[in-house]
Each structure stands twice: as C-alpha cells, then as structure tokens.
Design a protein around this motif. Structure first.
Motif, mmCIF file in Angstrom:
data_model
loop_
_atom_site.group_PDB
_atom_site.id
_atom_site.type_symbol
_atom_site.label_atom_id
_atom_site.label_comp_id
_atom_site.label_asym_id
_atom_site.label_seq_id
_atom_site.Cartn_x
_atom_site.Cartn_y
_atom_site.Cartn_z
ATOM 1 N N ASN A 134 0.822 -1.210 0.000
ATOM 2 C CA ASN A 134 0.000 0.000 0.000
ATOM 3 C C ASN A 134 0.861 1.267 0.000
ATOM 4 O O ASN A 134 0.542 2.250 -0.683
ATOM 5 N N VAL A 135 1.947 1.234 0.773
ATOM 6 C CA VAL A 135 2.835 2.410 0.827
ATOM 7 C C VAL A 135 3.521 2.618 -0.520
ATOM 8 O O VAL A 135 3.563 3.736 -1.057
ATOM 9 N N ILE A 136 4.065 1.542 -1.086
ATOM 10 C CA ILE A 136 4.781 1.637 -2.360
ATOM 11 C C ILE A 136 3.835 2.032 -3.491
ATOM 12 O O ILE A 136 4.188 2.829 -4.365
ATOM 13 N N LYS A 137 2.629 1.498 -3.464
ATOM 14 C CA LYS A 137 1.643 1.831 -4.497
ATOM 15 C C LYS A 137 1.323 3.319 -4.465
ATOM 16 O O LYS A 137 1.283 3.981 -5.517
ATOM 17 N N MET A 138 1.096 3.873 -3.269
ATOM 18 C CA MET A 138 0.799 5.300 -3.161
ATOM 19 C C MET A 138 1.989 6.133 -3.622
ATOM 20 O O MET A 138 1.826 7.153 -4.317
ATOM 21 N N ALA A 139 3.202 5.709 -3.248
ATOM 22 C CA ALA A 139 4.403 6.438 -3.659
ATOM 23 C C ALA A 139 4.543 6.426 -5.178
ATOM 24 O O ALA A 139 4.849 7.460 -5.792
ATOM 25 N N GLU A 140 4.331 5.282 -5.809
ATOM 26 C CA GLU A 140 4.452 5.182 -7.268
ATOM 27 C C GLU A 140 3.441 6.068 -7.980
ATOM 28 O O GLU A 140 3.757 6.685 -8.999
ATOM 29 N N GLU A 190 3.235 11.231 -11.340
ATOM 30 C CA GLU A 190 2.655 12.553 -11.614
ATOM 31 C C GLU A 190 3.694 13.671 -11.516
ATOM 32 O O GLU A 190 3.419 14.802 -11.922
ATOM 33 N N CYS A 191 4.867 13.358 -10.976
ATOM 34 C CA CYS A 191 5.885 14.380 -10.736
ATOM 35 C C CYS A 191 7.080 14.162 -11.676
ATOM 36 O O CYS A 191 7.572 13.045 -11.827
ATOM 37 N N GLU A 192 7.560 15.260 -12.281
ATOM 38 C CA GLU A 192 8.682 15.157 -13.206
ATOM 39 C C GLU A 192 10.030 15.314 -12.500
ATOM 40 O O GLU A 192 11.052 14.898 -13.036
ATOM 41 N N ASN A 193 10.019 15.917 -11.309
ATOM 42 C CA ASN A 193 11.282 16.135 -10.596
ATOM 43 C C ASN A 193 11.181 15.648 -9.152
ATOM 44 O O ASN A 193 11.284 16.429 -8.204
ATOM 45 N N PRO A 194 10.995 14.330 -8.956
ATOM 46 C CA PRO A 194 10.858 13.829 -7.580
ATOM 47 C C PRO A 194 12.215 13.544 -6.941
ATOM 48 O O PRO A 194 13.174 13.158 -7.616
ATOM 49 N N LEU A 195 12.288 13.733 -5.642
ATOM 50 C CA LEU A 195 13.430 13.303 -4.845
ATOM 51 C C LEU A 195 12.898 12.326 -3.814
ATOM 52 O O LEU A 195 12.003 12.661 -3.039
ATOM 53 N N LEU A 196 13.442 11.137 -3.823
ATOM 54 C CA LEU A 196 12.910 10.052 -3.011
ATOM 55 C C LEU A 196 13.798 9.801 -1.798
ATOM 56 O O LEU A 196 15.011 9.609 -1.928
ATOM 57 N N PHE A 197 13.190 9.805 -0.623
ATOM 58 C CA PHE A 197 13.884 9.497 0.617
ATOM 59 C C PHE A 197 13.250 8.227 1.188
ATOM 60 O O PHE A 197 12.074 8.234 1.552
ATOM 61 N N ILE A 198 14.029 7.155 1.249
ATOM 62 C CA ILE A 198 13.473 5.852 1.600
ATOM 63 C C ILE A 198 13.853 5.466 3.023
ATOM 64 O O ILE A 198 15.020 5.554 3.429
ATOM 65 N N LEU A 199 12.852 5.009 3.768
ATOM 66 C CA LEU A 199 13.062 4.420 5.087
ATOM 67 C C LEU A 199 12.576 2.980 5.017
ATOM 68 O O LEU A 199 11.416 2.729 4.713
ATOM 69 N N GLY A 200 13.476 2.038 5.268
ATOM 70 C CA GLY A 200 13.103 0.629 5.199
ATOM 71 C C GLY A 200 13.790 -0.072 4.046
ATOM 72 O O GLY A 200 13.809 0.425 2.917
ATOM 73 N N GLU A 201 14.370 -1.235 4.328
ATOM 74 C CA GLU A 201 15.116 -1.982 3.319
ATOM 75 C C GLU A 201 14.225 -2.479 2.185
ATOM 76 O O GLU A 201 14.653 -2.551 1.036
ATOM 77 N N THR A 253 15.180 0.361 -6.090
ATOM 78 C CA THR A 253 16.479 0.130 -6.725
ATOM 79 C C THR A 253 16.347 -0.865 -7.868
ATOM 80 O O THR A 253 16.935 -0.695 -8.944
ATOM 81 N N LYS A 254 15.570 -1.924 -7.644
ATOM 82 C CA LYS A 254 15.362 -2.940 -8.675
ATOM 83 C C LYS A 254 14.686 -2.348 -9.901
ATOM 84 O O LYS A 254 14.965 -2.765 -11.039
ATOM 85 N N ARG A 255 13.806 -1.386 -9.711
ATOM 86 C CA ARG A 255 13.103 -0.756 -10.828
ATOM 87 C C ARG A 255 13.818 0.493 -11.322
ATOM 88 O O ARG A 255 13.260 1.267 -12.108
ATOM 89 N N LYS A 256 15.051 0.674 -10.842
ATOM 90 C CA LYS A 256 15.925 1.765 -11.304
ATOM 91 C C LYS A 256 15.295 3.146 -11.104
ATOM 92 O O LYS A 256 15.427 4.042 -11.946
ATOM 93 N N VAL A 257 14.581 3.309 -10.001
ATOM 94 C CA VAL A 257 14.038 4.614 -9.626
ATOM 95 C C VAL A 257 15.092 5.341 -8.796
ATOM 96 O O VAL A 257 15.561 4.801 -7.783
ATOM 97 N N PRO A 258 15.512 6.534 -9.193
ATOM 98 C CA PRO A 258 16.565 7.243 -8.448
ATOM 99 C C PRO A 258 16.153 7.519 -7.003
ATOM 100 O O PRO A 258 15.049 7.988 -6.749
#
Length: 296
Positions: free
Chosen positions: A100-106, A111-122, A129-134
């Motif tokens: 649910n968390v990943i789905k909402m994030a995706e 919708e965003c062209e310039n996202p910066l992603l801060f990840i908590l949790g392995e 990382t597997k989907r090559k999302v910066p």
C-alpha cells in the motif's frame, strides 16, 4: 490422485511452515504490544504539537515573510521539485502493509517530473532500486527502532534541501493506526506550511493573544524544524505499530489457512489409505479364489 506418501510429505511441509508462521505471530504480537505502548506515549506529544502549530498559524498574517511559508507560486507545477519521505518496513510477510505504501508512492512519482525520493526501510529500497528509480537518500536502521534523534536527522536533511531550493514541496507517506486493528496509508505535506490549513477557533471561544518575540519569523525559524522532526517521529512510531499489526494479522491468517489445509489433507489421506486397504483385500480375495479354482 496422490499416493499416501506424497500426502504425508505435504502434510509435514505444511506443519513445518505452520510452526514458523505461529512463531512469527507470537513475535509480532509481543512487538506490537511494545509498539502500542510507544504509540500511546507519543500520541499526546504528536497531537499537542499539531494543535499548538495550528494555534500559532491562526495568529500569523498573510504577509509573513518566512522560507517555510514560501509556496514559490512562480514555479509551474510541472517544474516543481517534490520530495517524498516513504516509510516502508525492513522485512516482508506483513500483508499489504508495504504494498500500500509503495503503491501510493508510485502513483505520486508518476505525476511528478522532478521527484526526490527518501526511503526508510530496506524493502522499499530494494523495490525502487530494482526498478531503477533514483533514490536521493536512504536512512538505514530507522524503522525498527524509531527515535527522536533519527527523526531529527531526517528532518534536518529535508529542511536543508528545502531551504537551499532543491526542494519546493516535502511530503511524507506512512501508515497510521486507524483503530485497534485497522491501518491506513496516508500522505501528508510537511512543507511549505499553509495558513489556510489551520483550523479556525470554535465559535464563541475568544481568540487568545500570542506575542511572538523577537519576531514572528524568528519564532517560526525555531519552531518549524521541531515541528517537522516531531511529525516525522510520530509517523515512524505509527508505521512501526502498523507494520507489526499487519504482520501479526497476516501470520494469524496463514496459520489458520495451514490448519484448514491439514484438515483437507487428513481427509484425503484417510480416503487414499482406505482405498489402498480395500485394494489389498480385493487382491487377497482374488488370489484365494484363483487358488481354489486351481485346486479344483
């Protein structure tokens, strides 16, 4: 139809799995109890902090000049740099918690062209990382042991990027406890602050006077970093409790399913064994009749 040995082998495999799911249920139950204690101790601070911030915002004028209120309206929506703090778990087997968390994030990243992603949790880190999302930054060893110090580290990092203009909006995606056993994925905007979001005072209640010294801007510069850190900490504690609640329910459902499967396999095993016994008796009778006809 499977033979008796194959059914016994499958039953043993299910029994071994059921021992694991039952053990994980007990562990999550114990951790959930601890997490709920932390949540109960944190909620007064969390909600008082938000209420206090709302009280202060009611006294702020629209003309206030502060970086934390700067909506940067001159930047078009498609060019805005948005930061997302995504709180996932370090492990799976927690039902739909991580999904649910990943789905909402995706959905918001698309919708965003310039996202910066801060990840908590392995788990979230591995997924993106597997989907090559910066990923701008990963905060390790945070979700399993929420602390105010770690929340401050996260808040300081995003505040630094926001103040330097590398971020125009900051959001946090986490899971909150919505009742004793229900959880809900939620996204909240941390920055910039909006005066329109402050709730007006109830009708008939006089508006208290608040004097901000030395200035409203100086007060905001001191309060907002603590507010953001407090919000992040509250989200971490909520997510920690939600994770173990989801894992406990998932393991309970898995254990129940294993018991149901064992019942079905026991019936099938008895049916196969009965068929084998019947076949052996038939073969003995047939052999005896053949020997009798041979003697005659």
């Amino acid at each position: 139809m499977a033979n008796a040995r194959e059914i016994q082998s499958r039953m043993k495999s299910i029994q071994d799995t059921m021992k694991i799911t039952n053990a994980m249920y007990m562990i999550s139950s114990s951790k959930l109890k601890k997490a709920k204690q932390s949540l109960a101790a944190t909620e007064p601070y969390f909600y008082t902090l938000r209420m206090t911030m709302e009280r202060i915002l009611r006294h702020m004028s629209d003309e206030v000049q502060n970086v934390y209120f700067d909506a940067r309206k001159h930047i078009p929506e498609k060019d805005r740099k948005k930061g997302y703090i995504v709180v996932t778990a370090d492990k799976g087997l927690a039902g739909a918690y991580n999904h649910n968390v990943i789905k909402m994030a995706e959905e918001h990243l698309e919708e965003c062209e310039n996202p910066l992603l801060f990840i908590l949790g392995e788990l979230g880190r591995h997924y993106f990382t597997k989907r090559k999302v910066p990923i701008e930054e990963t905060f390790h060893f945070t979700v399993q042991n929420p602390s105010m110090n770690r929340a401050r580290n996260i808040a300081e990092r995003v505040l630094e990027l926001y103040e330097n203009g590398r971020l125009d909006d900051v959001y946090i995606i986490y899971t909150k406890m919505n009742g004793p056993v229900q959880t809900e994925t939620e996204m909240r905007q941390l920055l910039p602050l909006k005066l329109s979001e402050s709730r007006p005072a109830p009708i008939g209640v006089p508006l208290e006077e608040i004097v901000m010294k030395p200035s409203a801007e100086a007060v905001m510069n001191n309060i907002v970093p603590n507010y953001v850190a407090g919000f992040v900490y509250g989200a971490l504690v909520e997510s920690y409790a939600s994770e173990h609640n989801s894992r406990m329910m998932a393991m309970e459902a898995a254990t129940k399913s294993a018991k149901d499967m064992l019942k079905e396999l026991e019936v099938e095993f008895n049916r196969v064994r009965q068929a084998a016994i019947t076949q052996e008796i038939t073969e003995v009778i047939s052999g005896a009749k053949a020997q009798k006809r041979k003697k005659k």
